[in-house]
Design an enzyme around this catalytic site. Structure first.
Site, PDB file in Angstrom:
ATOM      1  N   CYS A 211      47.482 -12.624  -2.466  1.00  0.00           N
ATOM      2  CA  CYS A 211      48.365 -12.488  -3.628  1.00  0.00           C
ATOM      3  C   CYS A 211      47.701 -11.819  -4.827  1.00  0.00           C
ATOM      4  O   CYS A 211      48.384 -11.418  -5.767  1.00  0.00           O
ATOM      5  CB  CYS A 211      48.900 -13.863  -4.024  1.00  0.00           C
ATOM      6  SG  CYS A 211      49.721 -14.723  -2.661  1.00  0.00           S
TER       7      CYS A 211
ATOM      8  N   HIS B  80      52.056 -12.846 -10.556  1.00  0.00           N
ATOM      9  CA  HIS B  80      52.402 -12.986  -9.143  1.00  0.00           C
ATOM     10  C   HIS B  80      53.528 -14.009  -9.019  1.00  0.00           C
ATOM     11  O   HIS B  80      53.474 -15.092  -9.612  1.00  0.00           O
ATOM     12  CB  HIS B  80      51.172 -13.446  -8.365  1.00  0.00           C
ATOM     13  CG  HIS B  80      51.489 -14.003  -7.019  1.00  0.00           C
ATOM     14  ND1 HIS B  80      52.246 -13.321  -6.092  1.00  0.00           N
ATOM     15  CD2 HIS B  80      51.147 -15.188  -6.439  1.00  0.00           C
ATOM     16  CE1 HIS B  80      52.363 -14.060  -5.003  1.00  0.00           C
ATOM     17  NE2 HIS B  80      51.708 -15.187  -5.195  1.00  0.00           N
TER      18      HIS B  80
ATOM     19  N   ASN C 235      57.984 -15.751  -2.703  1.00  0.00           N
ATOM     20  CA  ASN C 235      56.596 -15.301  -2.813  1.00  0.00           C
ATOM     21  C   ASN C 235      56.347 -14.219  -1.773  1.00  0.00           C
ATOM     22  O   ASN C 235      56.282 -14.491  -0.579  1.00  0.00           O
ATOM     23  CB  ASN C 235      55.666 -16.504  -2.585  1.00  0.00           C
ATOM     24  CG  ASN C 235      54.193 -16.137  -2.696  1.00  0.00           C
ATOM     25  OD1 ASN C 235      53.815 -14.982  -2.622  1.00  0.00           O
ATOM     26  ND2 ASN C 235      53.351 -17.141  -2.849  1.00  0.00           N
TER      27      ASN C 235
END
Length: 375
Positions: A148, A301, A331
């Site tokens: 990420c 993020h 996500n």
């Protein structure tokens, strides 16, 4: 003039210059000793799979519901690769969109950085993207694996290649298909992840036009136990016990290995992100000589809305200055920042000259922040 002459004769400067000249001579690199070189973001693009999975869809396979998921994460839907879709094709589409906005041809791209932890080839997906884009000059293309945090680290790498290596156009792609590594019976993780790709074109410019002001990067391998998808040995009864050349008994052939599903301690990751992300952004702002009041947009993020809100509160950034599309996509790992950025730019929210504080965080554990300007 005398001070400058003495400075140029210092051993450290001479050694540095000789090293650069040796590199340029031996490796024939397009090296530039130009301290005024800058870089800026001039194009962006994104792509997502067609299949949309809602919280209500997930409720049919695990014990959960829309209200439970949304309150804890902020997520309503996610996109998942299916059928003939591939991560590479998503990355190529995102890259084409970025090049089109930047008005840069594929043959003018000097470097392609594919930020992903889920390549469709063990040896990396970036060269396939270079092929599909039709880059006739065979620019270097390689993968960056940092989950990420990958896209922010890709931006930093692009800046280093431009400022230190003389590259002109660097394509930075963030793309992941974490749905392939999710245990869809584990409601603690399957509700979180989706697939997507996002890209930006980073271009060399004069120092006074520089659009990447500062960055801060870190990792902590001790935290790997809280978020990982480790290798595991597959079970098989076909191995034989042999004696090796040193006389020891060995089992051979070795069993094949594969990656496990994503394992995550949500509470620990939540605590980690809320601590390190605002600290990292504050460090980047300090390096850039800016304060949080100078930021037009906060772009984190897209992992959990509570993390995004917590970091914004710590930095005293109002809701109106937050970029978030977590509700629609979940996500998407390395794709989350460029995907959200592309939507915000194409919708007109982010305007040329806007300053953005971006930060990625996740598996590794890794975290990184950057202060940048759009165009």
């Amino acid at each position: 003039m005398e001070t400058t002459r003495l400075l140029l004769q210092t051993p450290d400067f001479l050694l540095f210059t000789l090293v650069q000249l040796q590199l340029q001579t031996r490796l024939q690199l397009p090296w530039k000793l130009n301290q005024e070189e800058g870089c800026k973001l001039i194009g962006c693009g994104s792509a997502v799979p067609n299949l949309k999975i809602s919280n209500d869809d997930l409720a049919q396979i695990v014990d959960t519901d829309d209200d439970w998921i949304h309150k804890r994460t902020g997520i309503r839907n996610r996109r998942v690769l299916s059928g003939n879709d591939s991560l590479t094709s998503l990355a190529v589409d995102a890259a084409k969109n970025a090049l089109q906005m930047a008005e840069v041809e594929p043959d003018d791209v000097d470097l392609i950085l594919m930020c992903t932890s889920t390549p469709e080839d063990l040896f990396g997906s970036a060269p396939q993207i270079q092929k599909e884009l039709g880059c006739k000059n065979n620019p270097l293309a390689y993968d960056i694996t940092a989950a990420c945090s990958g896209f922010v680290l890709g931006l930093v790498s692009a800046a280093c290649h431009i400022r230190g290596g003389g590259f002109q156009n660097v394509l930075v792609i963030g793309a992941d298909s974490l749905s392939r590594y999710v245990d869809w019976t584990d409601r603690g993780t399957c509700i979180l992840f989706g697939d997507a790709a996002g890209a930006v074109l980073v271009q060399a410019c004069d120092g006074n036009e520089d659009g990447l002001f500062a960055f801060d990067v870190h990792s902590d391998g001790d935290g790997q136990r809280h978020l990982n998808a480790s290798m595991k040995e597959e079970t098989s009864d076909e191995r034989k016990v042999l004696f090796g050349s040193n006389g020891s008994a060995v089992e051979f052939p070795p069993r094949p290995y594969s990656y496990s599903c994503i394992q995550m301690n949500g509470k620990e990751v939540f605590r980690f992100a809320n601590k390190v992300v605002p600290e990292s952004i504050e460090l980047s702002l300090e390096k850039a000589g800016l304060s949080s009041s100078d930021i037009d947009w906060l772009l984190l993020h897209q992992a959990n809305q509570r993390i995004i809100d917590g970091v914004a509160n710590r930095l005293d950034i109002s809701d109106e200055r937050i970029i978030s599309n977590l509700a629609n996509y979940g996500n998407t790992s390395a794709a989350s920042i460029p995907l959200a950025l592309d939507e915000a730019i194409r919708s007109g929210r982010v305007q040329p000259g806007n300053i953005i504080a971006a930060a990625g965080f996740g598996a590794g554990l890794t975290w990184a922040s950057a202060i940048l300007r759009w165009r």
